[in-house]
Design an enzyme around this catalytic site. Structure first.
Site, PDB file in Angstrom:
ATOM      1  CE1 TYR A 141      73.936 -20.691 -36.513  1.00 57.97           C
ATOM      2  CE2 TYR A 141      73.868 -21.212 -34.175  1.00 57.97           C
ATOM      3  CZ  TYR A 141      74.466 -20.586 -35.248  1.00 57.97           C
ATOM      4  OH  TYR A 141      75.601 -19.852 -35.036  1.00 57.97           O
ATOM      5  CE  LYS A 191      75.823 -15.069 -51.866  1.00 59.43           C
ATOM      6  NZ  LYS A 191      76.739 -13.998 -52.311  1.00 59.43           N
ATOM      7  CG  ASP A 223      78.285 -11.205 -50.806  1.00 60.66           C
ATOM      8  OD1 ASP A 223      77.162 -10.672 -50.660  1.00 60.66           O
ATOM      9  OD2 ASP A 223      78.671 -11.649 -51.903  1.00 60.66           O
ATOM     10  CG  ASP A 247      77.085 -17.015 -35.088  1.00 63.76           C
ATOM     11  OD1 ASP A 247      77.199 -16.570 -33.937  1.00 63.76           O
ATOM     12  OD2 ASP A 247      77.876 -17.828 -35.600  1.00 63.76           O
ATOM     13  CG  ASP A 251      81.269 -12.944 -33.230  1.00 60.84           C
ATOM     14  OD1 ASP A 251      80.235 -12.871 -32.525  1.00 60.84           O
ATOM     15  OD2 ASP A 251      82.184 -13.761 -33.016  1.00 60.84           O
TER      16      ASP A 251
HETATM   17  C1  IPM Z   1      76.367 -16.746 -30.273  1.00 61.05           C
HETATM   18  C2  IPM Z   1      77.270 -17.932 -30.165  1.00 61.05           C
HETATM   19  C3  IPM Z   1      76.433 -19.192 -30.273  1.00 61.05           C
HETATM   20  C4  IPM Z   1      75.807 -19.204 -31.649  1.00 61.05           C
HETATM   21  C5  IPM Z   1      77.181 -20.509 -29.987  1.00 61.05           C
HETATM   22  C6  IPM Z   1      77.807 -20.499 -28.604  1.00 61.05           C
HETATM   23  C7  IPM Z   1      76.301 -21.708 -30.172  1.00 61.05           C
HETATM   24  O1  IPM Z   1      78.267 -17.873 -31.127  1.00 61.05           O
HETATM   25  O2  IPM Z   1      75.462 -16.611 -29.435  1.00 61.05           O
HETATM   26  O3  IPM Z   1      76.535 -15.960 -31.200  1.00 61.05           O
HETATM   27  O4  IPM Z   1      76.414 -19.664 -32.620  1.00 61.05           O
HETATM   28  O5  IPM Z   1      74.686 -18.730 -31.778  1.00 61.05           O
HETATM   29 MG    MG Z   2      78.252 -16.091 -32.297  1.00 67.26          MG
END
Ligand code: IPM
Ligand code: MG
Length: 355
Positions: A141, A191, A223, A247, A251
């Protein structure tokens, strides 16, 4: 002395959900005699429209001077064509860097009453209680990048992933400390079969582990972790991983709990920490007053716990959320026949009623 909370609504549903969380904070502050002050600041696309930058200097300075930051969400298609360095997302990335928010804690706990919302079978998600500790200010990042260059007669772009030993040590320590307060198990995700940064990560985590003999450590490839989260999510207690893997996995982990609208997060900083729901700005429902405010309300609870050390007040919010859900209140993302349909305001009131 009053504690200062900077509130950054941001874009999309950000205003609705932070309004709701601040109402809950006010009620709990009254009950527990906490003196809280709120200062509102702009960030994201809204700030870009007003000031030509997604993260005004004044916002960052106010956050640095605050006891905690409550953040809504940033982004929206409206700003899709803005120059990359001025995109709304740069606001949250700039805050992470500017405040040194090195660790993102994303707890995923599935209440028995909510297992039906999971895309996984209820028997697989029953009892899931894990937290992802994601490194937040390093890795790919924040490495060097090139948007476009000519190479061997064609166009290419690149992003550089790098991790230093101290960066990995710092996040690993936090993961082990977190595990000590939970079920004593850390899974480090990398990884290492392919990436040099991952090999350094794995070595460094193993070194740090020597100081935490009471905590069990295992290593998994990313993975495989993605698969294990879907196959047997109850095996995890604390997952520690780098910025990009964190990240993606967070999710996936969040949706195991049914609605991403319910999930809070804490970004722990060197001085000020920042709290935000993980769902994003949902521009499609912005302004309609129907967003699920629970992720933000639970983020406010984390702020009370980690930044203000007000455990009782934090717990009161979490219990009130559970009680409102137990009464059958559901926002549109979770509603079906047999439940009480709530918009943002109804849900907020239902939570307030239990504080
Ligand atoms: C998160 C989001 C952010 C990230 C974006 C909005 C930059 O997806 O906080 O997980 O990728 O970290
Ligand atoms: Mg995110």
């Amino acid at each position: 002395m009053a504690k200062k909370i900077v509130v950054i609504p941001g874009d999309g549903i950000g205003k609705e959900i932070t309004d709701s969380a601040v109402e809950v904070l006010k009620k709990v502050a009254e009950k527990y005699s906490l003196e809280l002050e709120y200062e509102y600041k702009d960030a994201g696309g809204t700030a870009y429209d007003k000031f030509g930058t997604p993260l005004p200097e004044d916002t960052l300075e106010a956050c640095k001077a605050a006891d905690g930051v409550l953040f809504g969400a940033v982004g929206g298609d409206k700003w899709d064509n803005v120059e990359p360095s001025l995109r709304p997302e740069k606001a949250i990335l700039g805050l992470r860097k500017g405040l040194g928010l090195y660790a993102n804690l994303r707890p995923v706990k599935v209440a028995d009453s909510l297992t039906e919302y999971s895309p996984l079978k209820p028997e697989l998600v029953k009892g899931v209680d894990l937290v992802i500790v994601r490194e937040l200010v390093g890795g790919i990042y924040f490495g060097d990048k090139c948007e476009s260059e000519e190479f061997n007669g064609t166009e290419r772009a690149w992003d550089l992933e790098n991790y230093s030993v101290p960066e990995v040590e710092r996040i690993a320590k936090l993961a082990f400390e977190t595990a000590r307060l939970r079920r004593g198990k850390v899974t480090s995700v990398d990884k290492a079969n392919v990436l040099a940064t991952s090999r350094l990560w794995r070595r460094t985590v193993a070194e740090v582990a020597k100081d935490y003999a009471d905590v069990e450590l295992n290593n998994l490839y990313v993975d495989n972790t993605a698969m294990q989260l879907a196959v047997r999510p109850t095996q995890f207690d604390v997952i520690v991983t780098g910025n990009l893997f964190g990240d993606i996995l967070s999710d996936e982990a969040a949706v195991i709990g049914g609605s991403i609208g319910m999930m809070p997060s804490a970004s722990i900083g060197e001085c000020t920490s920042l709290y935000e729901p993980i769902h994003g700005s949902a521009p499609d429902i912005a302004g309609k007053g129907i967003a699920n405010p629970i992720g933000t309300i639970l983020s406010a609870a984390m702020l009370l716990r980690y930044s203000l050390q007000e455990e009782a007040a934090a717990k009161a919010i979490e219990d009130a959320v559970d009680a409102a859900l137990a009464e059958g209140w559901r926002t549109a993302d979770l509603w079906h026949e047999g439940f009480k349909k709530a918009n943002t305001e109804d849900m907020t009131k239902a939570v307030l009623a239990h504080i």
